[in-house]
Design a protein around this motif. Sequence first.
Motif, mmCIF file in Angstrom:
data_model
loop_
_atom_site.group_PDB
_atom_site.id
_atom_site.type_symbol
_atom_site.label_atom_id
_atom_site.label_comp_id
_atom_site.label_asym_id
_atom_site.label_seq_id
_atom_site.Cartn_x
_atom_site.Cartn_y
_atom_site.Cartn_z
ATOM 1 N N GLU A 46 5.982 -5.635 -1.784
ATOM 2 C CA GLU A 46 4.630 -5.604 -1.210
ATOM 3 C C GLU A 46 3.536 -5.338 -2.232
ATOM 4 N N TRP A 47 3.777 -4.407 -3.157
ATOM 5 C CA TRP A 47 2.709 -3.925 -4.038
ATOM 6 C C TRP A 47 3.016 -4.098 -5.524
ATOM 7 N N GLY A 48 4.158 -4.704 -5.841
ATOM 8 C CA GLY A 48 4.510 -4.875 -7.241
ATOM 9 C C GLY A 48 4.994 -3.594 -7.892
ATOM 10 N N GLY A 49 5.415 -2.629 -7.090
ATOM 11 C CA GLY A 49 5.917 -1.355 -7.606
ATOM 12 C C GLY A 49 5.445 -0.198 -6.757
ATOM 13 N N PRO A 50 5.658 1.016 -7.233
ATOM 14 C CA PRO A 50 5.368 2.192 -6.411
ATOM 15 C C PRO A 50 3.917 2.639 -6.420
ATOM 16 N N PHE A 51 3.053 1.969 -7.172
ATOM 17 C CA PHE A 51 1.666 2.416 -7.283
ATOM 18 C C PHE A 51 0.735 1.511 -6.485
ATOM 19 N N VAL A 52 -0.184 2.134 -5.759
ATOM 20 C CA VAL A 52 -1.246 1.392 -5.077
ATOM 21 C C VAL A 52 -2.579 1.994 -5.517
ATOM 22 N N VAL A 53 -3.576 1.153 -5.589
ATOM 23 C CA VAL A 53 -4.928 1.596 -5.903
ATOM 24 C C VAL A 53 -5.781 1.236 -4.706
ATOM 25 N N VAL A 54 -6.358 2.250 -4.112
ATOM 26 C CA VAL A 54 -7.151 2.056 -2.905
ATOM 27 C C VAL A 54 -8.266 3.102 -2.898
ATOM 28 N N HIS A 55 -9.412 2.720 -2.406
ATOM 29 C CA HIS A 55 -10.642 3.525 -2.401
ATOM 30 C C HIS A 55 -10.803 4.315 -3.706
ATOM 31 N N ASP A 56 -10.680 3.573 -4.804
ATOM 32 C CA ASP A 56 -10.875 4.097 -6.157
ATOM 33 C C ASP A 56 -9.920 5.229 -6.519
ATOM 34 N N SER A 57 -8.767 5.287 -5.868
ATOM 35 C CA SER A 57 -7.738 6.282 -6.160
ATOM 36 C C SER A 57 -6.412 5.569 -6.396
ATOM 37 N N ARG A 58 -5.620 6.125 -7.284
ATOM 38 C CA ARG A 58 -4.288 5.577 -7.582
ATOM 39 C C ARG A 58 -3.253 6.505 -6.969
ATOM 40 N N TYR A 59 -2.363 5.938 -6.168
ATOM 41 C CA TYR A 59 -1.316 6.718 -5.503
ATOM 42 C C TYR A 59 0.054 6.231 -5.932
ATOM 43 N N ASP A 60 0.935 7.196 -6.137
ATOM 44 C CA ASP A 60 2.345 6.909 -6.388
ATOM 45 C C ASP A 60 3.045 7.096 -5.045
ATOM 46 N N LEU A 61 3.495 6.013 -4.452
ATOM 47 C CA LEU A 61 4.089 6.057 -3.117
ATOM 48 C C LEU A 61 5.333 6.934 -3.068
ATOM 49 N N ARG A 62 5.969 7.165 -4.203
ATOM 50 C CA ARG A 62 7.159 8.014 -4.241
ATOM 51 C C ARG A 62 6.820 9.484 -4.049
ATOM 52 N N GLU A 63 5.550 9.837 -4.227
ATOM 53 C CA GLU A 63 5.134 11.238 -4.147
ATOM 54 C C GLU A 63 4.519 11.618 -2.806
ATOM 55 N N LEU A 64 4.413 10.677 -1.902
ATOM 56 C CA LEU A 64 3.798 10.930 -0.600
ATOM 57 C C LEU A 64 4.851 10.898 0.498
ATOM 58 N N VAL B 121 -7.634 -0.664 -12.994
ATOM 59 C CA VAL B 121 -6.539 0.301 -13.004
ATOM 60 C C VAL B 121 -5.192 -0.402 -12.874
ATOM 61 N N LYS B 122 -5.152 -1.459 -12.069
ATOM 62 C CA LYS B 122 -3.920 -2.203 -11.822
ATOM 63 C C LYS B 122 -4.210 -3.693 -12.013
ATOM 64 N N PRO B 123 -4.136 -4.172 -13.239
ATOM 65 C CA PRO B 123 -4.518 -5.560 -13.543
ATOM 66 C C PRO B 123 -3.707 -6.622 -12.811
ATOM 67 N N GLY B 124 -2.547 -6.286 -12.285
ATOM 68 C CA GLY B 124 -1.720 -7.264 -11.596
ATOM 69 C C GLY B 124 -2.217 -7.661 -10.220
ATOM 70 N N ILE B 125 -3.267 -7.022 -9.721
ATOM 71 C CA ILE B 125 -3.811 -7.393 -8.408
ATOM 72 C C ILE B 125 -4.353 -8.816 -8.518
ATOM 73 N N PRO B 126 -3.892 -9.718 -7.661
ATOM 74 C CA PRO B 126 -4.325 -11.118 -7.770
ATOM 75 C C PRO B 126 -5.809 -11.297 -7.426
ATOM 76 N N HIS B 127 -6.365 -12.396 -7.884
ATOM 77 C CA HIS B 127 -7.753 -12.733 -7.573
ATOM 78 C C HIS B 127 -7.863 -13.501 -6.263
ATOM 79 N N LEU B 128 -6.790 -14.181 -5.894
ATOM 80 C CA LEU B 128 -6.740 -14.876 -4.616
ATOM 81 C C LEU B 128 -5.707 -14.197 -3.742
ATOM 82 N N GLY B 129 -6.088 -13.936 -2.497
ATOM 83 C CA GLY B 129 -5.179 -13.289 -1.566
ATOM 84 C C GLY B 129 -4.590 -14.278 -0.585
#
Length: 168
Positions: free
Chosen positions: A24-42, A137-145
Amino acid sequence: MASIHVRPAVPGDHADLAALHEREWGGPFVVVHDSRYDLRELPALVAVDEAGGFAGALVHRLADGGLEVVSLAATAPGNGAGSALLAAAEAVATAAGADRLWLVTTNDNLRALRFYQRRGLRIVAVDPGAVDRARAVKPGIPHLGEDDIPLHDELRLERRLTGPEVRP
């Protein structure tokens, strides 16, 4: 549709969660509302089907009087896992005394917008350019969704759990 059961994630779910988050996200990290979250820690809730198979997961955090859904994904669309996970997250929020359930999705994610609005969440804010900022923060986010829609903005959706706008 299979019968879905939701429970808190246990250490034995690690591989399934990692695979889902990679898909879904290309790994355990998501960047949302200008914050970076490690999904393994939540904290995570896991959906399992009647045979005990992994059907999806919801990762969340309690903050600012609400429960934020940081990640929600099912292994297959239409299996009921998303609805079951969202209902379980609402129960967690209510038990914690949270007054709202909220999340962020992107402007291209029409399927998610349809799913969440059908479950009583409303668009309460748009953050123009939030995804563009997240790429720093996460350059792998695509430009087209999805559907080749240019991916630029975040939309915040929420459902009040207390007060006048509570869904019947």
